[in-house]
Scaffold this active site. Structure first.
Site, PDB file in Angstrom:
ATOM      1  N   ASP A 144      65.372 -34.101 -40.819  1.00  0.00           N
ATOM      2  CA  ASP A 144      64.235 -33.926 -39.906  1.00  0.00           C
ATOM      3  C   ASP A 144      64.338 -35.997 -39.773  1.00  0.00           C
ATOM      4  O   ASP A 144      63.464 -36.231 -39.135  1.00  0.00           O
ATOM      5  CB  ASP A 144      62.851 -34.082 -40.864  1.00  0.00           C
ATOM      6  CG  ASP A 144      62.479 -32.505 -41.547  1.00  0.00           C
ATOM      7  OD1 ASP A 144      62.999 -31.703 -40.370  1.00  0.00           O
ATOM      8  OD2 ASP A 144      62.781 -32.090 -42.706  1.00  0.00           O
ATOM      9  N   GLY A 145      65.198 -36.864 -39.864  1.00  0.00           N
ATOM     10  CA  GLY A 145      64.880 -38.489 -39.955  1.00  0.00           C
ATOM     11  C   GLY A 145      65.238 -38.137 -38.718  1.00  0.00           C
ATOM     12  O   GLY A 145      64.299 -39.690 -37.998  1.00  0.00           O
ATOM     13  N   GLU A 196      63.202 -40.199 -36.265  1.00  0.00           N
ATOM     14  CA  GLU A 196      63.748 -41.087 -35.405  1.00  0.00           C
ATOM     15  C   GLU A 196      63.180 -41.060 -33.820  1.00  0.00           C
ATOM     16  O   GLU A 196      62.803 -42.249 -32.846  1.00  0.00           O
ATOM     17  CB  GLU A 196      64.946 -41.238 -35.446  1.00  0.00           C
ATOM     18  CG  GLU A 196      65.382 -42.755 -36.205  1.00  0.00           C
ATOM     19  CD  GLU A 196      66.566 -43.048 -37.121  1.00  0.00           C
ATOM     20  OE1 GLU A 196      66.971 -43.193 -35.572  1.00  0.00           O
ATOM     21  OE2 GLU A 196      67.045 -42.848 -37.631  1.00  0.00           O
TER      22      GLU A 196
END
Length: 494
Positions: A186-187, A191
């Site tokens: 998910d990071g 971003e």
């Protein structure tokens, strides 16, 4: 039967005696519903739905190769199998009586597929370092074959460092693409959202459809999207959802402390999960292991939370008068973090916070967890009632709870039944403020605040507390969250 009507116009219903995979069959195609059917004297009958089962096709002379993605159990009867069954790639070779007939059928196939609004050009961001570092292998084995079968043109970009995806999204020429896809956890998706919202043209940029293919550790967004459609959680199903091109709106939460802002689409937690990063090598099992450690070393924190409840949740908390709610508004921050805040772009939803009816709950707290979507990982569902674009955050608060009961409710997060516990306060909010305090019984130690898998603030004595100076926000002063309903767009199974 003839491929054209008597007046030479191609009809909505095509019928022909053909060969399918070398076997003679009577075939029909309904250009209105997208049903492609055939049956043979051997009793083999098939029905393919163009929208939900066909990736693409290729015509070679009298042959049309239909590239399908069907349920593995589908076969000797009409219709698809229900339930969360696995899909598999399968090609069907339709041999027409003439090249003219093949052209007529393929034109009808193409005309209908073009009406589906599927993406044709994608910018793909791949994080080779996420999870177990297998994103590139996942792309080569599971993603690339499906994209090529569908005829999608893509540009692949690997990330090289933290926040690289944000930079790419901030500078990308969006007119060249129909969507941005993240092969990652998910990071990277978060971003990308932050990069789009920091552009001068953020209001149009944020409407570019985003896609997520799970290749990290948490994968909460992919799990939430697939589960909402009743699909099984898999890389191939996530890819197929992007290929089909269905879109849905997605709430974006502005997390703010003074001038520091972070845009969240998944969750915010206070001292819940981030320490499990040290067990990343365990994969998704790290969450269960960390739950056990968290119970053994149960911590409570002083603090206060304030929120604007959604309709039906007004019973929670004590009312705040207007003076108190204004007094606790997030202060302007004058320390070094201001240099790291975007100077243009989206600044948050335009709402008047002082006109809202605020409620307050005082600590100590064992757990505070806010979610925008139901799942935070492939097997952790903190917010079973969360919706993608309802304009609210779902909040889980645990104050007083025996260790055995806390272990039980943490383990019940795999199906969302923890919200039925009498120790859990579960509600929906439009806005939320968190004023984190020190640990009960140990005033020299604070907690950790994490948003979408990234630490944004940490107190003294916490995991990797030496990194405090690089955190976006400061532990202690209030942190505020406000929701902008349906601001972003994401590819969805339906």
């Amino acid at each position: 039967m003839a491929c054209k009507g008597e007046d030479g116009i191609q009809p909505l219903m095509l019928r022909e005696r053909i060969r399918v995979d070398g076997v003679a069959a009577d075939a029909s195609f309904n250009a209105s519903t997208g049903e492609l059917r055939w049956g043979s004297s051997a009793g083999v009958n098939w029905c393919l739905m163009m929208e939900s089962e066909v990736l693409g096709f290729k015509t070679k002379g009298v042959k049309i190769i239909v590239k399908a993605f069907v349920f593995a159990s589908k076969g000797a009867s009409f219709g698809a199998s229900g339930g969360k069954l696995a899909r598999t790639r399968k090609d069907f070779v339709l041999e027409m009586p003439s090249e003219q007939c093949a052209m007529i059928w393929s034109d009808k196939f193409g005309d209908l597929i073009n009406l589906f609004g599927r993406p044709r050009r994608l910018f793909i961001i791949l994080n080779p370092y996420g999870g177990k570092r297998c994103a590139l292998k996942i792309f080569q084995n599971d993603v690339k074959p499906l994209l090529e079968a569908s005829g999608i043109i893509y540009t692949l970009q690997e990330t090289s460092y933290q926040l690289h995806a944000r930079e790419l999204a901030h500078k990308l020429d969006l007119l060249k693409y129909d969507g941005i896809v993240c092969v990652s956890g998910d990071g990277v998706l978060v971003e990308v959202v932050n990069g789009l919202l920091q552009r001068e043209d953020w209001d149009t940029a944020v409407k570019v459809p985003l896609g997520i293919i799970p290749a990290g550790t948490g994968n909460g967004m992919a799990k939430s999207l697939l589960d909402s459609a009743g699909d099984s959680y898999s890389v191939s199903n996530a890819v197929f959802a992007i290929i089909r091109g269905h879109r849905r709106s997605l709430d974006v939460t502005t997390v703010q402390q003074g001038e520091a802002r972070f845009f969240s689409v998944l969750m915010l937690t206070w001292d819940v999960d981030i320490e499990s990063e040290k067990y990343r090598w365990m994969g998704s099992a790290r969450f269960d292991f960390y739950c056990f450690l968290r119970v053994v070393n149960m911590r409570k924190y002083h603090g206060n939370v304030q929120f604007v409840p959604a309709a039906g949740y007004e019973v929670y908390g004590e009312p705040l008068d207007r003076n108190e709610s204004c007094k606790d508004e997030v202060p302007e921050q004058t320390c070094g973090v201001a240099a790291r805040v975007q100077q243009c772009g989206y600044t948050g939803p335009k709402i008047s916070l002082e006109d809202l009816e605020w409620k307050s709950v005082n600590g100590p707290f064992i757990l505070v967890w806010l979610n925008n979507v139901p799942w935070s990982g492939e097997d952790v569902m903190p917010a079973p009632e969360a919706k993608f674009s309802d304009g609210f955050l779902d909040v889980v608060i645990v104050k007083d709870c025996p260790k055995t009961a806390f272990l039980s409710l943490m383990l019940k997060m795999n199906d969302g039944s923890h919200v039925k516990s009498r120790y859990v306060m579960y509600l929906k909010v439009k806005a939320f403020r968190l004023r984190p305090g020190q640990r009960v019984g140990n005033p020299d130690k604070g907690g950790i605040i994490d948003s979408d898998g990234e630490v944004i603030a940490r107190g003294e004595g916490t995991y990797e507390c030496s990194l405090q100076e690089t955190d976006l926000m400061t532990y202690g002063p209030p942190i505020q969250m406000t929701v902008d309903k349906g601001l972003a767009t994401i590819f969805s199974p339906k």
